[in-house]
Design a protein around this motif. Sequence first.
Motif, PDB file in Angstrom:
ATOM      1  N   TYR A  23      89.305  84.813  93.129  1.00  0.00           N
ATOM      2  CA  TYR A  23      89.254  83.742  92.145  1.00  0.00           C
ATOM      3  C   TYR A  23      88.350  84.140  90.989  1.00  0.00           C
ATOM      4  O   TYR A  23      87.458  84.960  91.136  1.00  0.00           O
ATOM      5  CB  TYR A  23      88.717  82.453  92.770  1.00  0.00           C
ATOM      6  N   VAL A  24      88.588  83.533  89.844  1.00  0.00           N
ATOM      7  CA  VAL A  24      87.712  83.679  88.689  1.00  0.00           C
ATOM      8  C   VAL A  24      86.906  82.398  88.582  1.00  0.00           C
ATOM      9  O   VAL A  24      87.443  81.298  88.749  1.00  0.00           O
ATOM     10  CB  VAL A  24      88.536  83.907  87.396  1.00  0.00           C
ATOM     11  N   GLN A  62      93.989  83.459  79.055  1.00  0.00           N
ATOM     12  CA  GLN A  62      93.324  84.710  79.399  1.00  0.00           C
ATOM     13  C   GLN A  62      94.258  85.591  80.231  1.00  0.00           C
ATOM     14  O   GLN A  62      95.071  85.080  81.007  1.00  0.00           O
ATOM     15  CB  GLN A  62      92.021  84.434  80.148  1.00  0.00           C
ATOM     16  N   PRO A  63      94.136  86.905  80.086  1.00  0.00           N
ATOM     17  CA  PRO A  63      95.034  87.811  80.811  1.00  0.00           C
ATOM     18  C   PRO A  63      94.890  87.727  82.331  1.00  0.00           C
ATOM     19  O   PRO A  63      95.830  88.045  83.053  1.00  0.00           O
ATOM     20  CB  PRO A  63      94.647  89.201  80.299  1.00  0.00           C
ATOM     21  N   TRP A  64      93.771  87.254  82.821  1.00  0.00           N
ATOM     22  CA  TRP A  64      93.555  87.158  84.256  1.00  0.00           C
ATOM     23  C   TRP A  64      94.028  85.830  84.831  1.00  0.00           C
ATOM     24  O   TRP A  64      94.001  85.614  86.034  1.00  0.00           O
ATOM     25  CB  TRP A  64      92.085  87.380  84.611  1.00  0.00           C
ATOM     26  N   ALA A  65      94.477  84.915  83.994  1.00  0.00           N
ATOM     27  CA  ALA A  65      94.870  83.573  84.449  1.00  0.00           C
ATOM     28  C   ALA A  65      96.290  83.585  85.006  1.00  0.00           C
ATOM     29  O   ALA A  65      97.142  84.347  84.556  1.00  0.00           O
ATOM     30  CB  ALA A  65      94.769  82.577  83.304  1.00  0.00           C
TER      31      ALA A  65
END
Length: 88
Positions: A23-24, A62-65
């Motif tokens: 998770y972020v 965001q690219p990580w989402a």
Amino acid sequence: DAAISREPRSSQAGVALLLAHGYVYVRAEARGTGASFGVRSGDMSGVEARDAYDLIAWINQQPWANGRVGMIGGSYEGMSQFLTASTA
């Protein structure tokens, strides 16, 4: 890990567990509080609801989402989740 150290000790383990599972973790402070800019308009204001909506929109860009956002917290943070949900 600077973000983890800002959390109460009991929250640090929970955040570390989330990170360990991919998770972020994003922590935001209400406008006009802490290190944020602007002027605080009071608890549970429409401004906070719009700010939360904008924050989630930013997260999703965001690219990580992956399009899924969760919120955690009790007390004021818990109530702010209801405020955020009101923006659909």
